[in-house]
Every structure is written in C-alpha cells, then in structure tokens.
Enzyme design. Structure first.
Site, PDB file in Angstrom:
ATOM      1  N   ASN A  13      29.859   2.950 -30.248  1.00  0.00           N
ATOM      2  CA  ASN A  13      28.783   2.328 -29.439  1.00  0.00           C
ATOM      3  C   ASN A  13      27.829   1.738 -30.466  1.00  0.00           C
ATOM      4  O   ASN A  13      27.298   2.491 -31.300  1.00  0.00           O
ATOM      5  CB  ASN A  13      28.129   3.439 -28.627  1.00  0.00           C
ATOM      6  CG  ASN A  13      27.376   3.010 -27.393  1.00  0.00           C
ATOM      7  OD1 ASN A  13      26.675   3.852 -26.851  1.00  0.00           O
ATOM      8  ND2 ASN A  13      27.501   1.797 -26.916  1.00  0.00           N
ATOM      9  N   ASN A  64      19.601  -3.316 -23.393  1.00  0.00           N
ATOM     10  CA  ASN A  64      21.041  -3.545 -23.269  1.00  0.00           C
ATOM     11  C   ASN A  64      21.405  -4.920 -23.816  1.00  0.00           C
ATOM     12  O   ASN A  64      20.520  -5.779 -23.993  1.00  0.00           O
ATOM     13  CB  ASN A  64      21.472  -3.463 -21.797  1.00  0.00           C
ATOM     14  CG  ASN A  64      21.682  -2.027 -21.331  1.00  0.00           C
ATOM     15  OD1 ASN A  64      22.307  -1.205 -22.002  1.00  0.00           O
ATOM     16  ND2 ASN A  64      21.136  -1.723 -20.180  1.00  0.00           N
ATOM     17  N   CYS A  73      19.284   5.740 -24.136  1.00  0.00           N
ATOM     18  CA  CYS A  73      20.594   5.513 -24.768  1.00  0.00           C
ATOM     19  C   CYS A  73      20.837   6.663 -25.736  1.00  0.00           C
ATOM     20  O   CYS A  73      20.117   6.806 -26.729  1.00  0.00           O
ATOM     21  CB  CYS A  73      20.576   4.175 -25.513  1.00  0.00           C
ATOM     22  SG  CYS A  73      22.121   3.835 -26.364  1.00  0.00           S
ATOM     23  N   GLY A  74      21.822   7.503 -25.409  1.00  0.00           N
ATOM     24  CA  GLY A  74      22.062   8.703 -26.220  1.00  0.00           C
ATOM     25  C   GLY A  74      22.610   8.377 -27.595  1.00  0.00           C
ATOM     26  O   GLY A  74      22.109   8.871 -28.625  1.00  0.00           O
ATOM     27  N   ASN A 170      25.854   3.319 -14.488  1.00  0.00           N
ATOM     28  CA  ASN A 170      26.946   3.374 -15.475  1.00  0.00           C
ATOM     29  C   ASN A 170      28.085   4.177 -14.854  1.00  0.00           C
ATOM     30  O   ASN A 170      27.828   5.136 -14.105  1.00  0.00           O
ATOM     31  CB  ASN A 170      26.451   4.052 -16.754  1.00  0.00           C
ATOM     32  CG  ASN A 170      25.282   3.308 -17.366  1.00  0.00           C
ATOM     33  OD1 ASN A 170      25.444   2.264 -17.993  1.00  0.00           O
ATOM     34  ND2 ASN A 170      24.066   3.839 -17.169  1.00  0.00           N
ATOM     35  N   GLU A 188      29.725   0.262 -18.902  1.00  0.00           N
ATOM     36  CA  GLU A 188      28.283   0.397 -19.086  1.00  0.00           C
ATOM     37  C   GLU A 188      27.480  -0.713 -18.416  1.00  0.00           C
ATOM     38  O   GLU A 188      27.709  -1.905 -18.675  1.00  0.00           O
ATOM     39  CB  GLU A 188      27.929   0.417 -20.587  1.00  0.00           C
ATOM     40  CG  GLU A 188      27.594   1.798 -21.084  1.00  0.00           C
ATOM     41  CD  GLU A 188      26.879   1.784 -22.399  1.00  0.00           C
ATOM     42  OE1 GLU A 188      25.716   1.306 -22.459  1.00  0.00           O
ATOM     43  OE2 GLU A 188      27.495   2.240 -23.374  1.00  0.00           O
ATOM     44  N   ARG A 189      26.537  -0.294 -17.577  1.00  0.00           N
ATOM     45  CA  ARG A 189      25.539  -1.220 -16.997  1.00  0.00           C
ATOM     46  C   ARG A 189      24.806  -1.924 -18.139  1.00  0.00           C
ATOM     47  O   ARG A 189      24.451  -1.306 -19.118  1.00  0.00           O
ATOM     48  CB  ARG A 189      24.557  -0.386 -16.180  1.00  0.00           C
ATOM     49  CG  ARG A 189      23.350  -1.120 -15.685  1.00  0.00           C
ATOM     50  CD  ARG A 189      22.388  -0.225 -14.955  1.00  0.00           C
ATOM     51  NE  ARG A 189      21.620   0.640 -15.857  1.00  0.00           N
ATOM     52  CZ  ARG A 189      20.528   1.298 -15.466  1.00  0.00           C
ATOM     53  NH1 ARG A 189      20.124   1.233 -14.204  1.00  0.00           N
ATOM     54  NH2 ARG A 189      19.877   2.065 -16.316  1.00  0.00           N
ATOM     55  N   CYS A 198      29.705   6.177 -24.640  1.00  0.00           N
ATOM     56  CA  CYS A 198      28.376   6.051 -24.022  1.00  0.00           C
ATOM     57  C   CYS A 198      27.767   7.450 -24.042  1.00  0.00           C
ATOM     58  O   CYS A 198      28.263   8.349 -23.359  1.00  0.00           O
ATOM     59  CB  CYS A 198      28.526   5.534 -22.589  1.00  0.00           C
ATOM     60  SG  CYS A 198      26.988   5.586 -21.655  1.00  0.00           S
TER      61      CYS A 198
END
Ligand SMILES: N[C@H](CCC[C@H](N)C(=O)O)C(=O)O
Length: 261
Positions: A13, A64, A73-74, A170, A188-189, A198
């Site tokens: 990611n 995004n 966002c992890g 998501n 992912e949105r 994600c």
C-alpha cells in the site's frame, strides 16, 4: 512549483509523504490527484501530509488517490511513523493525531511498525456479511478461492451500493487459512481499485475473524503485498480494544516533482 516528496510503502500500500511541518503547503484536489497518478505523476494509493501539532509528535492528514481528504489509513499511519523516525524523531512510543483521533505507535527491533488503532465497539450485519469502522468504514465478506475472486467488480458493486451512500465503503474479501490466519484482498474507496493491502481493512477483517471468545487474540493476515498481524482483546461486552496493526513500512525513494499551478 518544485515540491520535495518521499515515497513509502507498507505491504504494498503505497504513499507519497510531504513534510509540511512548516505549515506552508496548500494543495488542490487536482494537484493531489496528479501526484498520485501512476502515469502522469509519482503514483500512489494515497498522499499524506506530516503536520506539526503541539502536544503530539505530529499530525497526519490523509488523502486518497482521487485527491479527496479521507478517514484513517492504517498502512499510511505506519509509513508516516517510519518517515518521522527517518527524519530524526526517535521515540520509544510515537503519539500522533489522525482523522479518527489520537494514535500510539512503536518501531520494534526488527523495524516492524506497530500502530494502535481505535477501539471497535460495534459490528453490524448486512446480507450475512459484516460492516464495521476501524478508523475507516469497512465491509467484510468471507469467500473461498480468494485468489480467483473478482475483487474489482464485486468490490466496486458493494462500494457504490445505495446502502452505503453518500460516503461509500471499503470492501474486504477474506478467506480463512487456519484458526489464526486469514488472507484478505481489498477494494479501496477513493483508490477505486484493489490495493495490495489496506491496513484498516486488514484490521476489520481480523477482528471479524477472532478465535478467542474473550481476551487476547492475534490474527496473522496474508495480503498480496505481504504479511501483517493484528492484535486485539475481545471484551465481555463484545467490543474490541487494545487493537494493534503490525507490519513493515519502508522508504522506497525520494525526489521532487514540478507541480502544475
Ligand atoms: N481508502 C480508505 C483510506 C485508506 C485506507 C487504507 N489505505 C489503510 O491502510 O487503512 C478510505 O477512504 O476509507
């Protein structure tokens, strides 16, 4: 305008990071969309600003790839901690603010970044699947033969379902590999495509697949971009606390980009 940037990835990611501790940066939606474009720009799933905030090591602002500011966002949070470390901010425990509130994070001896996520108090059902928020909204659906599954089209269908408008959601597809191991693929949105992993989605998928009714759980999650682990405690009231998303976060390159005005 010449803009210095740093490119990081956490289990595939990937993100553009901009150091905005001087607080001067004002980017438009179209400029962020251009930076994240994989043909015309640098290319990334998202863009993050590292901002200063008294009382915290930093503040995280996340966008995004579509250029719009979004929720937590992890994997991005984990990459931002590694960037802060590379900037000389060495801490045993990092404390920062993101869209969903305060977070703690640590870098262990193997350069793995552990990010504490918000508690999860509710898991809702939808057509036999699960919906929960781990800092971003997530839909979790169990499937078999995940590697052959049409993640893009099936994910897009759910992401734009009327039930989840206007914000969207998501979408995670999960296959159980063993008692404490799952595989996850995510539409992912805001990227509007499958990403290689994600972080908030991996966290949601692991929580839905807890194996110890009460107390400590650790779920190993295989994604197309690599392995993560999620640790959490399931409480008697059915909530989840002490949630940690753990995995690698690496610098890929740095450079500068000429931005159209
Ligand atoms: N696309 C997500 C935000 C980024 C989530 C993901 N990259 C992560 O690592 O949590 C959303 O708009 O809800």
């Amino acid at each position: 305008m010449q803009l210095p940037f740093y490119k990081y990835q956490g289990t595939g990611n990937d993100f553009v990071i901009l150091d905005n501790r001087a607080g001067q940066l004002q980017l438009s939606l179209s400029q962020i969309h251009y930076i994240c474009d994989r043909r015309f720009g640098i290319g990334a799933d998202g863009l993050m600003l590292l901002n200063q905030l008294p009382g915290f090591d930093f503040a995280m602002k996340y966008y995004n790839a579509d250029g719009r500011e979004s929720s937590m966002c992890g994997n991005g949070g984990r990459c931002l901690v590694k960037f802060a470390f590379h900037c000389g901010l060495a801490r045993s425990t990092y404390k920062f603010i993101a869209a969903d509130g305060p977070h703690e994070a640590e870098i262990d001896g193997h350069s793995i970044v552990r990010l504490k996520m918000q508690d999860v108090t509710a898991i809702n059902q939808h057509n036999g699947d699960m919906v929960l928020d781990t800092g971003s909204p997530h839909y979790v659906k169990s499937v078999v033969n995940l590697m052959d599954y049409d993640v893009f089209h099936k994910g897009k269908e759910i992401r734009y379902h009327s039930e989840f408008q206007p914000g969207g959601i998501n979408v995670n597809f999960v296959e159980q590999l063993s008692d404490d191991e799952i595989m996850v693929r995510t539409y992912e949105r805001g990227v509007e495509d499958e990403t290689l992993s994600c972080g908030t989605g991996v966290t949601a998928s692991a929580i839905v697949n807890y194996h110890n009714e009460l107390g400590f759980n650790e779920v190993i999650v295989t994604t197309r971009g690599g392995k993560l682990s999620v640790e959490f405690e399931r409480m008697p009231d059915g909530s989840f606390t002490n949630v940690w998303l753990c995995g690698p976060a690496e610098k890929v390159f740095e450079g500068s980009i000429t931005l159209p005005e």
